[in-house]
Design a protein around this motif. Sequence first.
Motif, PDB file in Angstrom:
ATOM      1  N   GLU A  27      -5.728 -38.799  34.152  1.00 41.27           N
ATOM      2  CA  GLU A  27      -6.514 -38.296  35.607  1.00 41.27           C
ATOM      3  C   GLU A  27      -5.227 -37.445  36.625  1.00 41.27           C
ATOM      4  N   PRO A  28      -4.133 -38.584  36.366  1.00 38.59           N
ATOM      5  CA  PRO A  28      -3.001 -38.553  37.481  1.00 38.59           C
ATOM      6  C   PRO A  28      -1.959 -38.105  36.985  1.00 38.59           C
ATOM      7  N   PHE A  29      -2.545 -36.362  35.759  1.00 48.47           N
ATOM      8  CA  PHE A  29      -1.617 -36.358  35.138  1.00 48.47           C
ATOM      9  C   PHE A  29      -2.489 -35.519  35.767  1.00 48.47           C
ATOM     10  N   GLY A  30      -3.634 -34.816  35.661  1.00 45.62           N
ATOM     11  CA  GLY A  30      -3.741 -33.543  35.787  1.00 45.62           C
ATOM     12  C   GLY A  30      -4.047 -32.693  34.831  1.00 45.62           C
ATOM     13  N   LEU A  31      -4.350 -33.659  33.370  1.00 46.44           N
ATOM     14  CA  LEU A  31      -4.676 -33.300  32.237  1.00 46.44           C
ATOM     15  C   LEU A  31      -6.122 -33.858  31.193  1.00 46.44           C
ATOM     16  N   ARG A  32      -6.326 -33.245  30.637  1.00 44.11           N
ATOM     17  CA  ARG A  32      -7.809 -33.536  29.933  1.00 44.11           C
ATOM     18  C   ARG A  32      -6.788 -34.568  28.671  1.00 44.11           C
ATOM     19  N   SER A  33      -8.094 -35.291  27.676  1.00 45.92           N
ATOM     20  CA  SER A  33      -7.175 -34.960  26.040  1.00 45.92           C
ATOM     21  C   SER A  33      -6.937 -34.554  25.628  1.00 45.92           C
ATOM     22  N   ARG A  34      -8.279 -32.427  25.778  1.00 46.97           N
ATOM     23  CA  ARG A  34      -7.177 -32.304  24.377  1.00 46.97           C
ATOM     24  C   ARG A  34      -6.433 -31.326  25.576  1.00 46.97           C
ATOM     25  N   HIS A  35      -6.399 -30.595  26.630  1.00 45.27           N
ATOM     26  CA  HIS A  35      -4.973 -30.660  27.209  1.00 45.27           C
ATOM     27  C   HIS A  35      -3.537 -32.112  25.854  1.00 45.27           C
ATOM     28  N   TYR A  36      -3.555 -33.168  25.719  1.00 41.48           N
ATOM     29  CA  TYR A  36      -2.699 -33.831  25.480  1.00 41.48           C
ATOM     30  C   TYR A  36      -2.504 -33.607  24.129  1.00 41.48           C
ATOM     31  N   THR A  37      -3.309 -32.985  23.104  1.00 37.55           N
ATOM     32  CA  THR A  37      -3.364 -32.842  22.435  1.00 37.55           C
ATOM     33  C   THR A  37      -2.572 -31.866  21.425  1.00 37.55           C
ATOM     34  N   VAL A  38      -3.040 -30.866  22.533  1.00 36.39           N
ATOM     35  CA  VAL A  38      -2.182 -29.496  23.164  1.00 36.39           C
ATOM     36  C   VAL A  38      -0.505 -29.363  22.486  1.00 36.39           C
ATOM     37  N   LEU A  39      -0.860 -30.166  24.012  1.00 36.75           N
ATOM     38  CA  LEU A  39       0.483 -30.668  23.784  1.00 36.75           C
ATOM     39  C   LEU A  39       1.495 -31.764  22.952  1.00 36.75           C
TER      40      LEU A  39
END
Lengths: 139, 139
Positions: free
Chosen positions: A29-41
């Motif tokens: 949340e602090p990054f403004g990302l969700r788990s799917r953003h993380y996996t794409v990144l």
Amino acid sequence: MSDLPSGEIGYLLARAGGRAIRNLNRALEPFGLRSRHYTVLAASAAHGGLSQRELGGVLGVDPSAVVALVDDLERAGLVRREPHPDDRRTRLVAVTEQGATTLAEARELAGQVDTELLDALTVAERQTLEKLLRRIAAS
Amino acid sequence: MSDLPSGEIGYLLARAGGRAIRNLNRALEPFGLRSRHYTVLAASAAHGGLSQRELGGVLGVDPSAVVALVDDLERAGLVRREPHPDDRRTRLVAVTEQGATTLAEARELAGQVDTELLDALTVAERQTLEKLLRRIAAS
DNA sequence: TATTGTTATACTCTATAACTATA
DNA sequence: TATAGTTATAGAGTATAACAATA
């Protein structure tokens, strides 16, 4: 023996998986990302310049969803869409420097979240679990 | 070693769990049910007369979602809402005869779906996996 | 005051179809 | 003809707040 229905392992997988992504979403949340953003990144960084189609394939995410996720990441300055040298239709997703930095921090959090989730297991058991899950995923 | 992000086990759990519920949903289509109906039906049968609040607690489903699921099951004639003897607020979910019959058939399918999902594992490995997942779920 | 069931609502995730530009 | 990206959209899942009846 148990009060869970047949199809129990599937049920247990779904519940544990749900917990895992909820926990990760909260941590990111602090990054403004969700788990799917993380996996794409993470997948973009690992493979270095995948097309969006390939990203969808690797991650099991629908191509139309990849568009939105890459939009978000690009807006946040974490990835760039670059032209494919030979095919003007496809766009390669490249991780920016800022994206690499953010990924490193997020990866740290993701590791912690997993560790918490697997708190009840020994290290050897976690490895066993990972191995079994990979075998399922590959099949 | 792998191209998956850290937080890998959580990711693998989520993917396997997603596959499990999609497969089960497809298998239950002929019944007009989805996986969550199945879990509600199975838990109601196993415990015999849970309140909707208790069902939500056992299954990790929000109470407001339980209402809709029980609505569907009741409309299909698979469960009945019965009054709690001592508390007029709570309604106990009882499985009908037809519900028990349907549950038995659905349980068969759910077992098959799990077996397919775990095709790559030996029986011993499936038991190991189930044991580990239960330990996670309990923690 | 607190709790059960309920309704309304909103957000995320998933999936499909259709369009465009390229191949 | 087929494919990559994109847009629009709809359905399922998840979560929260608020309300009525009851405790």
